[in-house]
Scaffold this motif. Structure first.
Motif, PDB file in Angstrom:
ATOM      1  N   ILE A   1       0.841  -1.202   0.000  1.00 35.48           N
ATOM      2  CA  ILE A   1       0.000   0.000   0.000  1.00 35.48           C
ATOM      3  C   ILE A   1       0.873   1.249   0.000  1.00 35.48           C
ATOM      4  CG2 ILE A   1      -1.652   1.344   1.366  1.00 35.48           C
ATOM      5  CD1 ILE A   1      -2.854  -1.413   2.214  1.00 35.48           C
ATOM      6  N   HIS A   2       1.944   1.225   0.786  1.00 35.37           N
ATOM      7  CA  HIS A   2       2.843   2.381   0.810  1.00 35.37           C
ATOM      8  C   HIS A   2       3.483   2.591  -0.562  1.00 35.37           C
ATOM      9  CE1 HIS A   2       6.383   4.829   1.808  1.00 35.37           C
ATOM     10  NE2 HIS A   2       5.527   5.391   2.642  1.00 35.37           N
ATOM     11  N   ARG A   3       3.844   1.532  -1.217  1.00 29.03           N
ATOM     12  CA  ARG A   3       4.425   1.621  -2.556  1.00 29.03           C
ATOM     13  C   ARG A   3       3.409   2.219  -3.541  1.00 29.03           C
ATOM     14  NH1 ARG A   3       7.336  -2.449  -2.138  1.00 29.03           N
ATOM     15  NH2 ARG A   3       5.714  -4.007  -2.344  1.00 29.03           N
ATOM     16  N   LYS A   4       2.155   1.779  -3.446  1.00 32.13           N
ATOM     17  CA  LYS A   4       1.108   2.342  -4.312  1.00 32.13           C
ATOM     18  C   LYS A   4       0.923   3.832  -4.024  1.00 32.13           C
ATOM     19  CE  LYS A   4      -1.543  -1.886  -4.945  1.00 32.13           C
ATOM     20  NZ  LYS A   4      -2.801  -2.584  -4.672  1.00 32.13           N
TER      21      LYS A   4
ATOM     22  N   ILE B   1       1.613   9.542  -5.651  1.00 30.12           N
ATOM     23  CA  ILE B   1       2.153  10.867  -5.332  1.00 30.12           C
ATOM     24  C   ILE B   1       3.166  11.311  -6.391  1.00 30.12           C
ATOM     25  CG2 ILE B   1       3.572  12.153  -3.668  1.00 30.12           C
ATOM     26  CD1 ILE B   1       0.628  11.737  -2.822  1.00 30.12           C
ATOM     27  N   ARG B   2       3.986  10.406  -6.861  1.00 22.82           N
ATOM     28  CA  ARG B   2       5.034  10.748  -7.832  1.00 22.82           C
ATOM     29  C   ARG B   2       4.533  10.788  -9.269  1.00 22.82           C
ATOM     30  NH1 ARG B   2       8.802   7.032  -4.516  1.00 22.82           N
ATOM     31  NH2 ARG B   2       9.910   8.557  -3.252  1.00 22.82           N
ATOM     32  N   SER B   3       3.310  10.355  -9.486  1.00 23.51           N
ATOM     33  CA  SER B   3       2.790  10.299 -10.854  1.00 23.51           C
ATOM     34  C   SER B   3       2.538  11.708 -11.401  1.00 23.51           C
ATOM     35  CB  SER B   3       1.493   9.486 -10.890  1.00 23.51           C
ATOM     36  OG  SER B   3       0.433  10.257 -10.368  1.00 23.51           O
ATOM     37  N   ASP B   4       2.340  11.775 -12.699  1.00 30.43           N
ATOM     38  CA  ASP B   4       2.060  13.063 -13.328  1.00 30.43           C
ATOM     39  C   ASP B   4       0.562  13.267 -13.573  1.00 30.43           C
ATOM     40  OD1 ASP B   4       1.744  11.187 -15.312  1.00 30.43           O
ATOM     41  OD2 ASP B   4       2.991  12.211 -16.789  1.00 30.43           O
ATOM     42  N   MET B   5      -0.269  12.480 -12.901  1.00 34.75           N
ATOM     43  CA  MET B   5      -1.704  12.662 -13.085  1.00 34.75           C
ATOM     44  C   MET B   5      -2.151  13.973 -12.437  1.00 34.75           C
ATOM     45  SD  MET B   5      -3.423   9.545 -10.874  1.00 34.75           S
ATOM     46  CE  MET B   5      -2.286   8.260 -10.462  1.00 34.75           C
TER      47      MET B   5
END
Length: 71
Positions: free
Chosen positions: A8-11, A16-20
């Motif tokens: 879950i932390h990885r998701k 958070i790091r995505s560009d969405m």
């Protein structure tokens, strides 16, 4: 449980790091919170006993919640 929290932390980090756009991130974070609520039986109302017994879960849940920009 620890492996699942790591997943879950990885998701969370991926979101958070995505560009969405921010609204899409908020929706993805809300889905992640819902997943945690189901899997770990996070109570809808504050429950100090549950929180004391599930500190790593509630800590991650709150981090995700506080990362949302809209409610």
């Amino acid at each position: 449980m620890a492996n699942r929290l790591s997943d879950i932390h990885r998701k969370y980090e991926d979101i958070i790091r995505s560009d969405m756009p921010p609204y899409e991130k908020d929706k993805a974070l809300a889905r992640l919170m819902t997943d945690m609520e189901r899997e770990f039986h996070v109570p809808a109302l504050k429950n100090e006993q549950w929180e004391a017994e599930n500190k790593p879960i509630i800590a991650l849940y709150r981090v995700i919640s506080e990362s949302r920009t809209t409610l």
